[in-house]
Design a protein around this motif. Structure first.
Motif, PDB file in Angstrom:
ATOM      1  N   UNK A 120       0.890  -1.243  -0.065  1.00 27.06           N
ATOM      2  CA  UNK A 120       0.066  -0.036  -0.191  1.00 27.06           C
ATOM      3  C   UNK A 120       0.886   1.153  -0.012  1.00 27.06           C
ATOM      4  N   UNK A 121       1.778   1.253   0.716  1.00 30.54           N
ATOM      5  CA  UNK A 121       2.890   2.465   0.839  1.00 30.54           C
ATOM      6  C   UNK A 121       4.096   1.881   1.025  1.00 30.54           C
ATOM      7  N   UNK A 122       5.062   2.858   0.637  1.00 32.24           N
ATOM      8  CA  UNK A 122       6.639   2.507   0.580  1.00 32.24           C
ATOM      9  C   UNK A 122       7.139   3.405   1.272  1.00 32.24           C
ATOM     10  N   UNK A 123       8.037   3.226   2.247  1.00 30.64           N
ATOM     11  CA  UNK A 123       8.802   4.377   2.960  1.00 30.64           C
ATOM     12  C   UNK A 123      10.574   4.015   2.550  1.00 30.64           C
ATOM     13  N   UNK A 124      11.089   4.977   2.245  1.00 30.88           N
ATOM     14  CA  UNK A 124      12.405   4.841   1.790  1.00 30.88           C
ATOM     15  C   UNK A 124      13.374   5.626   2.805  1.00 30.88           C
ATOM     16  N   UNK A 125      14.365   5.016   3.242  1.00 25.29           N
ATOM     17  CA  UNK A 125      15.170   5.486   4.363  1.00 25.29           C
ATOM     18  C   UNK A 125      16.583   5.867   3.314  1.00 25.29           C
ATOM     19  N   UNK A 181       8.073   4.789  -9.163  1.00 27.65           N
ATOM     20  CA  UNK A 181       7.438   3.443  -9.203  1.00 27.65           C
ATOM     21  C   UNK A 181       6.167   3.390  -8.292  1.00 27.65           C
ATOM     22  N   UNK A 182       6.197   3.967  -7.369  1.00 29.75           N
ATOM     23  CA  UNK A 182       4.951   3.832  -6.261  1.00 29.75           C
ATOM     24  C   UNK A 182       4.022   4.812  -6.377  1.00 29.75           C
ATOM     25  N   UNK A 183       4.577   6.061  -7.106  1.00 31.71           N
ATOM     26  CA  UNK A 183       3.835   7.181  -6.774  1.00 31.71           C
ATOM     27  C   UNK A 183       4.135   7.972  -5.832  1.00 31.71           C
ATOM     28  N   UNK A 184       4.017   9.338  -6.021  1.00 34.70           N
ATOM     29  CA  UNK A 184       4.312  10.282  -4.766  1.00 34.70           C
ATOM     30  C   UNK A 184       3.188  10.064  -3.988  1.00 34.70           C
ATOM     31  N   UNK A 185       2.143   9.807  -4.162  1.00 37.67           N
ATOM     32  CA  UNK A 185       0.828   9.817  -3.077  1.00 37.67           C
ATOM     33  C   UNK A 185       1.093   8.480  -2.124  1.00 37.67           C
ATOM     34  N   UNK A 186       2.170   7.577  -2.548  1.00 41.44           N
ATOM     35  CA  UNK A 186       2.139   6.270  -1.513  1.00 41.44           C
ATOM     36  C   UNK A 186       3.553   6.198  -1.216  1.00 41.44           C
ATOM     37  N   UNK A 187       4.557   7.215  -1.264  1.00 35.77           N
ATOM     38  CA  UNK A 187       5.999   7.175  -1.133  1.00 35.77           C
ATOM     39  C   UNK A 187       6.278   8.144   0.154  1.00 35.77           C
ATOM     40  N   UNK A 188       7.034   7.523   1.469  1.00 38.39           N
ATOM     41  CA  UNK A 188       7.399   8.580   2.183  1.00 38.39           C
ATOM     42  C   UNK A 188       9.072   8.452   2.128  1.00 38.39           C
ATOM     43  N   UNK A 189       9.629   9.580   2.096  1.00 42.46           N
ATOM     44  CA  UNK A 189      11.110   9.552   2.174  1.00 42.46           C
ATOM     45  C   UNK A 189      11.636  10.149   3.542  1.00 42.46           C
ATOM     46  N   UNK A 245       2.126   3.933  10.396  1.00 47.01           N
ATOM     47  CA  UNK A 245       1.014   3.933  11.109  1.00 47.01           C
ATOM     48  C   UNK A 245       0.094   5.121  10.673  1.00 47.01           C
ATOM     49  N   UNK A 246       0.429   6.250  10.731  1.00 44.79           N
ATOM     50  CA  UNK A 246      -0.421   7.244  10.329  1.00 44.79           C
ATOM     51  C   UNK A 246      -0.417   7.673   8.964  1.00 44.79           C
ATOM     52  N   UNK A 247       0.078   6.845   8.029  1.00 49.19           N
ATOM     53  CA  UNK A 247      -0.180   6.850   6.617  1.00 49.19           C
ATOM     54  C   UNK A 247       0.477   8.339   6.107  1.00 49.19           C
ATOM     55  N   UNK A 248       1.627   8.693   6.762  1.00 46.49           N
ATOM     56  CA  UNK A 248       2.272  10.099   6.200  1.00 46.49           C
ATOM     57  C   UNK A 248       3.176   9.906   5.028  1.00 46.49           C
ATOM     58  N   UNK A 249       2.928  10.831   4.344  1.00 48.88           N
ATOM     59  CA  UNK A 249       3.676  10.845   2.963  1.00 48.88           C
ATOM     60  C   UNK A 249       4.419  12.013   2.867  1.00 48.88           C
ATOM     61  N   UNK A 250       5.564  12.110   1.969  1.00 49.37           N
ATOM     62  CA  UNK A 250       6.405  13.339   1.918  1.00 49.37           C
ATOM     63  C   UNK A 250       7.697  12.990   2.093  1.00 49.37           C
ATOM     64  N   UNK A 251       8.402  13.984   2.104  1.00 47.31           N
ATOM     65  CA  UNK A 251       9.983  14.043   2.529  1.00 47.31           C
ATOM     66  C   UNK A 251      10.190  14.675   3.868  1.00 47.31           C
ATOM     67  N   UNK A 252      10.961  14.031   4.636  1.00 51.56           N
ATOM     68  CA  UNK A 252      11.317  14.425   5.904  1.00 51.56           C
ATOM     69  C   UNK A 252      12.880  14.395   6.375  1.00 51.56           C
TER      70      UNK A 252
END
Length: 370
Positions: A120-125, A181-189, A245-252
């Motif tokens: 559902x979502x992809x988190x990239x470290x 690949x996953x779309x900005x709406x489903x990606x957290x960086x 858990x919070x389904x937060x997207x974007x870059x941080x």
């Protein structure tokens, strides 16, 4: 041996500081998630796994099976290799994938061929090294460093190790590939600063608790006023799970501590944690340069806070803090790091992987006094 009054006061202060962390860190999620953690046995991976289990999530890890862990709950382990062996990931579904070890865009692309449509979502470290400029502070909207090599999909770990300057550019391309690949709406960086704490095999922070504990005159860079940023691996790992858990997207930007801190304040916090009164001898940056003492490697954590590196330790972390990033007290990180280091084999403790050797430090101190 009974604890002294000084020990009791110090430990009580550390415990009180730890309890002062925002309540958000302990709030349990309403619904368990199915988590896939790529690289679950590295530095931050085990902390993510344990925290996720404690919060009731179902955890699958994917790795090469070279490091065994004693997990406090059921963990599904899938064996494979990011260099072409992804078969174990096929035909499975997860709510969130957390990608810890990726430094190559080809790894993101190849994993997405198996995972896209199944997570559902992809988190990239990622890393704060993705920014194009280090001579000024940067928030998440700052330009990223450009890759200037050949086909980036042909880059390998071998070529990266041979040319560490590719690390930032390849991480930046990996971020872009994840969003493609996953779309900005489903990606957290998540872009951490230097990751520190128990389990860090690089010794880039560990050097300082170990060195301060050894005593004597301690060579330190500059005049103590340069800024530093770092984050305890446990704080990063736990916040990453809460972000999932919070389904937060974007870059941080995930740096720390919560407020600006100088190298002198860092050493004072470490000294407090290990209960010593250090004798610091400050060496001007010019002296260090003349004697071929490098920032970061010979003088860990430190980067000059002026000129072309003015902004390296001044990344803007307000966005991450607003999204619930919390921090352990620095003295607690230092004490835990030193305690972990003392559990390592004697031959490992005798040869640190960052910082000055005792002989080289003594030589520099003598030269500085002369």
């Amino acid at each position: 041996m009974p604890a002294s009054r000084r020990d009791v006061v110090r430990l009580s202060a550390l415990a009180a500081s730890a309890l002062a962390l925002p309540a958000l860190a302990d709030t349990k999620p309403l619904k368990p998630m199915r988590l896939l953690i790529l690289g679950g046995t590295g530095f931050i991976g085990p902390y993510q796994v344990r925290y996720a289990l404690a919060r009731g999530h179902h955890v699958t890890i994917f790795n090469r099976g070279r490091q065994q862990e004693a997990w406090p709950g059921p963990v599904e382990e899938l064996l494979g290799d990011r260099n072409g062996d992804l078969k174990a990931l096929e035909g499975r579904d997860w709510d969130v994938c957390i990608d810890n070890p990726t430094s190559l865009p080809v790894w993101v692309r190849d994993a997405a061929r198996v995972l896209k449509g199944h997570v559902g979502r992809y988190i990239f470290i990622s890393t704060i090294s993705v920014y194009a400029a280090n001579d000024k502070p940067a928030d998440e909207a700052a330009p990223l460093v450009a890759y200037k090599g050949d086909d980036p999909m042909a880059e390998t770990i071998k070529t990266l190790n041979a040319n560490p300057k590719l690390y930032g550019p390849l991480k930046a391309l990996s971020e872009k590939e994840a969003q493609t690949q996953y779309g900005e709406a489903a990606t957290t960086i998540i872009r951490p600063s230097l990751i520190v704490g128990p389990g860090d095999e690089t010794d880039r922070f560990t050097y300082w608790p170990v060195r301060l504990a050894r005593g004597g005159e301690i060579l330190a860079p500059g005049d103590g006023s340069d800024p530093v940023q770092f984050i305890d691996a446990r704080d990063l790992a736990e916040w990453t799970i809460r972000m999932a858990e919070r389904q937060t997207i974007g870059a941080f930007n995930a740096g720390g501590p919560a407020g600006p801190i100088t190298l002198q304040q860092m050493l004072a916090g470490i000294a407090q944690g290990i209960d010593i009164d250090p004798r610091i001898v400050w060496a001007p940056a010019r002296f260090l340069k003349e004697n071929k003492v490098s920032a970061w490697r010979d003088m860990p954590v430190w980067i000059p806070g002026q000129g072309e590196t003015l902004g390296f330790h001044r990344r803007d972390t307000r966005r991450a803090i607003a999204e619930g990033l919390t921090y352990r007290p620095l003295p607690l990180t230092a004490a835990d790091t030193l305690a972990w280091f003392h559990t390592l084999p004697a031959e490992r403790q005798a040869k640190m992987r960052a910082g000055l050797s005792p002989e080289r430090e003594a030589e520099l101190l003598a030269k500085l006094k002369a």
